[in-house]
Scaffold this motif. Structure first.
Motif, PDB file in Angstrom:
ATOM      1  N   MET A   1      76.144  26.380 -77.971  1.00 22.10           N
ATOM      2  CA  MET A   1      75.523  25.430 -77.071  1.00 22.10           C
ATOM      3  C   MET A   1      75.234  26.137 -75.752  1.00 22.10           C
ATOM      4  SD  MET A   1      76.839  21.923 -78.185  1.00 22.10           S
ATOM      5  CE  MET A   1      76.197  21.804 -79.833  1.00 22.10           C
ATOM      6  N   CYS A 122      84.565  20.536 -82.532  1.00 26.27           N
ATOM      7  CA  CYS A 122      83.338  20.838 -81.807  1.00 26.27           C
ATOM      8  C   CYS A 122      82.922  22.277 -82.109  1.00 26.27           C
ATOM      9  CB  CYS A 122      83.549  20.652 -80.306  1.00 26.27           C
ATOM     10  SG  CYS A 122      82.031  20.893 -79.365  1.00 26.27           S
ATOM     11  N   TRP A 126      86.849  23.859 -79.975  1.00 20.78           N
ATOM     12  CA  TRP A 126      87.982  22.989 -79.653  1.00 20.78           C
ATOM     13  C   TRP A 126      87.930  21.787 -80.590  1.00 20.78           C
ATOM     14  CZ3 TRP A 126      85.994  18.292 -78.166  1.00 20.78           C
ATOM     15  CH2 TRP A 126      84.760  18.281 -77.514  1.00 20.78           C
ATOM     16  N   TRP A 132      89.291   6.372 -84.915  1.00 23.54           N
ATOM     17  CA  TRP A 132      88.016   5.678 -84.731  1.00 23.54           C
ATOM     18  C   TRP A 132      88.090   4.281 -85.318  1.00 23.54           C
ATOM     19  CZ3 TRP A 132      84.686   8.202 -81.761  1.00 23.54           C
ATOM     20  CH2 TRP A 132      84.713   9.594 -81.743  1.00 23.54           C
ATOM     21  N   THR A 157      68.943   8.830 -80.631  1.00 24.07           N
ATOM     22  CA  THR A 157      69.644   8.245 -79.472  1.00 24.07           C
ATOM     23  C   THR A 157      68.641   7.545 -78.562  1.00 24.07           C
ATOM     24  OG1 THR A 157      71.382   9.918 -79.505  1.00 24.07           O
ATOM     25  CG2 THR A 157      70.977   8.894 -77.385  1.00 24.07           C
ATOM     26  N   GLN A 204      81.049   6.848 -72.608  1.00 29.59           N
ATOM     27  CA  GLN A 204      80.998   8.308 -72.711  1.00 29.59           C
ATOM     28  C   GLN A 204      81.199   8.820 -74.136  1.00 29.59           C
ATOM     29  OE1 GLN A 204      83.135   6.489 -70.905  1.00 29.59           O
ATOM     30  NE2 GLN A 204      85.179   7.384 -70.783  1.00 29.59           N
ATOM     31  N   ASN A 205      81.755   7.976 -75.001  1.00 29.91           N
ATOM     32  CA  ASN A 205      81.942   8.360 -76.404  1.00 29.91           C
ATOM     33  C   ASN A 205      80.811   7.893 -77.312  1.00 29.91           C
ATOM     34  OD1 ASN A 205      84.980   8.065 -75.267  1.00 29.91           O
ATOM     35  ND2 ASN A 205      84.833   9.719 -76.742  1.00 29.91           N
ATOM     36  N   PHE A 219      78.394  18.215 -82.976  1.00 31.19           N
ATOM     37  CA  PHE A 219      77.043  17.873 -82.489  1.00 31.19           C
ATOM     38  C   PHE A 219      76.267  17.020 -83.486  1.00 31.19           C
ATOM     39  CE2 PHE A 219      76.268  22.110 -84.407  1.00 31.19           C
ATOM     40  CZ  PHE A 219      75.082  21.934 -85.104  1.00 31.19           C
ATOM     41  N   SER A 221      77.487  14.400 -84.780  1.00 33.50           N
ATOM     42  CA  SER A 221      77.965  13.025 -84.578  1.00 33.50           C
ATOM     43  C   SER A 221      77.254  12.388 -83.390  1.00 33.50           C
ATOM     44  CB  SER A 221      79.484  13.024 -84.407  1.00 33.50           C
ATOM     45  OG  SER A 221      80.110  13.392 -85.622  1.00 33.50           O
ATOM     46  N   ILE A 222      76.019  12.020 -83.612  1.00 40.06           N
ATOM     47  CA  ILE A 222      75.106  11.553 -82.562  1.00 40.06           C
ATOM     48  C   ILE A 222      75.564  10.213 -81.959  1.00 40.06           C
ATOM     49  CG2 ILE A 222      73.619  10.540 -84.346  1.00 40.06           C
ATOM     50  CD1 ILE A 222      71.201  11.124 -82.572  1.00 40.06           C
ATOM     51  N   LYS A 223      75.367  10.100 -80.653  1.00 40.27           N
ATOM     52  CA  LYS A 223      75.857   8.937 -79.898  1.00 40.27           C
ATOM     53  C   LYS A 223      74.743   7.938 -79.559  1.00 40.27           C
ATOM     54  CE  LYS A 223      79.609  11.495 -77.731  1.00 40.27           C
ATOM     55  NZ  LYS A 223      80.183  11.992 -76.459  1.00 40.27           N
TER      56      LYS A 223
END
Ligand code: MTE
Length: 301
Positions: A1, A122, A126, A132, A157, A204-205, A219, A221-223
């Motif tokens: 990234m 990630c 990390w 969930w 998104t 934020q999640n 990445f 896991s789109i928000k």
């Protein structure tokens, strides 16, 4: 990234897991009724990672990647208050017999929420273990009846630079787009999450609804999803378009395929001192390896 090495979070900044168990007790009491009513809770807690400690709530909600609110780990928790999560709709369309624009309240009512504890690894090496709340994506896809031409699923998104100030900068092509093969999308582990730690999903999640694919780099896991489109061709996904040599479409967690700029062999579990080995498919090989039988995972990374 585009981001540098992850900053470590000091243990002193992290609250204990016991806070969560207290929160869970709270649900079901009179005081917890509002939460329970907003998000139907199906008893039968699925704890997939019996042997692992949950990442503390404070770390899960203050150490985030959500570029729509800035590229720093602390930016989303500081800035995502500008996201308006009601009213909210999710259009499910494309190669389906019954396309439909779902209101988020209807989604919450129609698809019973379960709790799933998943590791999230990630791409920056990390990881966290997060309880969930959500339901299988497959339940929603079956409701719209995919046609025989549907082979992939594209997720989009919200695009609104007024609510998402990070979209005023060209750090990524907007809106954020992700994709799965249809069989990956239908896999029972693939979740649409609407909450975590027994609570409604914090902005934020990825409020009010986001994807969680536990065997893939985070990445995927789109928000804050507003559109889900079933398609016949492989979607053009954000990170794959931005940096194709670094981020493949599949993005399966794989310690044997290094990122061009760093190793993927080990990871730092947020809140822990020492690095640990990264597992193939993030430890979910028994459940998902069949999906990739015969594929060269160094080519389809
Ligand atoms: N979704 C959108 N729309 N924008 C993003 O920047 N970041 C991804 C993913 N989903 C991102 C996104 C990345 S890189 C990760 S690791 C996870 O969200 C992080 O999820 P979390 O902050 O809930 O841990």
């Amino acid at each position: 990234m585009l981001i540098k090495r992850p900053n470590d979070i000091r243990a002193s900044e992290i609250t204990d897991e016991s806070v969560y168990w207290n929160r869970r007790d709270f649900i079901g009491t009179t005081a917890g009724a509002a939460v329970a009513a907003a998000m139907p809770f199906v008893p039968g807690f699925v704890r997939a990672e019996q042997d692992e400690k949950l990442t503390p709530y404070d770390a899960v909600t203050s150490y985030n990647n959500f570029y729509e609110f800035g590229t720093g780990k602390a930016d989303p928790s500081r800035n995502a208050h500008t996201l308006r999560v009601r009213p909210w709709t999710v259009a499910v369309e494309g190669e389906v017999h019954k396309p439909k624009v779902f209101d988020i309240e209807e989604i919450l009512k129609s698809f019973p929420t379960e709790e799933r504890v998943y590791r999230l690894r990630c791409v920056e090496a990390w990881s966290m273990v997060i309880p969930w709340m959500g339901f299988p994506l497959g339940s929603l896809l079956r409701a719209v009846e995919p046609t025989s031409r549907a082979r992939f699923v594209e997720f989009v998104t919200l695009h609104d630079p007024e609510q998402m100030p990070g979209q005023r900068r060209n750090v990524l092509p907007w809106p954020y787009i992700e994709g799965l093969r249809l069989d990956e999308a239908m896999h029972p582990l693939t979740l649409l999450a609407t909450g975590l730690y027994g609570e409604i999903l914090p902005n934020q999640n990825g409020a009010p609804i986001r994807l969680v694919v536990p065997w893939k780099y985070g990445f995927k896991s789109i928000k804050s999803i507003v559109r889900i489109r079933l398609v016949s061709e492989q979607p053009h996904t954000t990170w794959n378009v931005a940096l194709p040599h670094e981020y493949g479409f599949y993005a399966n967690v794989n310690p044997d395929v290094d990122h061009p700029r760093w190793s993927q062999k080990k990871e730092r579990r947020i809140g822990k001192l020492f690095k640990q080995d990264t597992l193939l498919f993030n430890g979910y090989a028994a459940e998902v390896a069949d999906l990739y039988a015969g594929m060269d995972l160094t080519r389809y990374f």
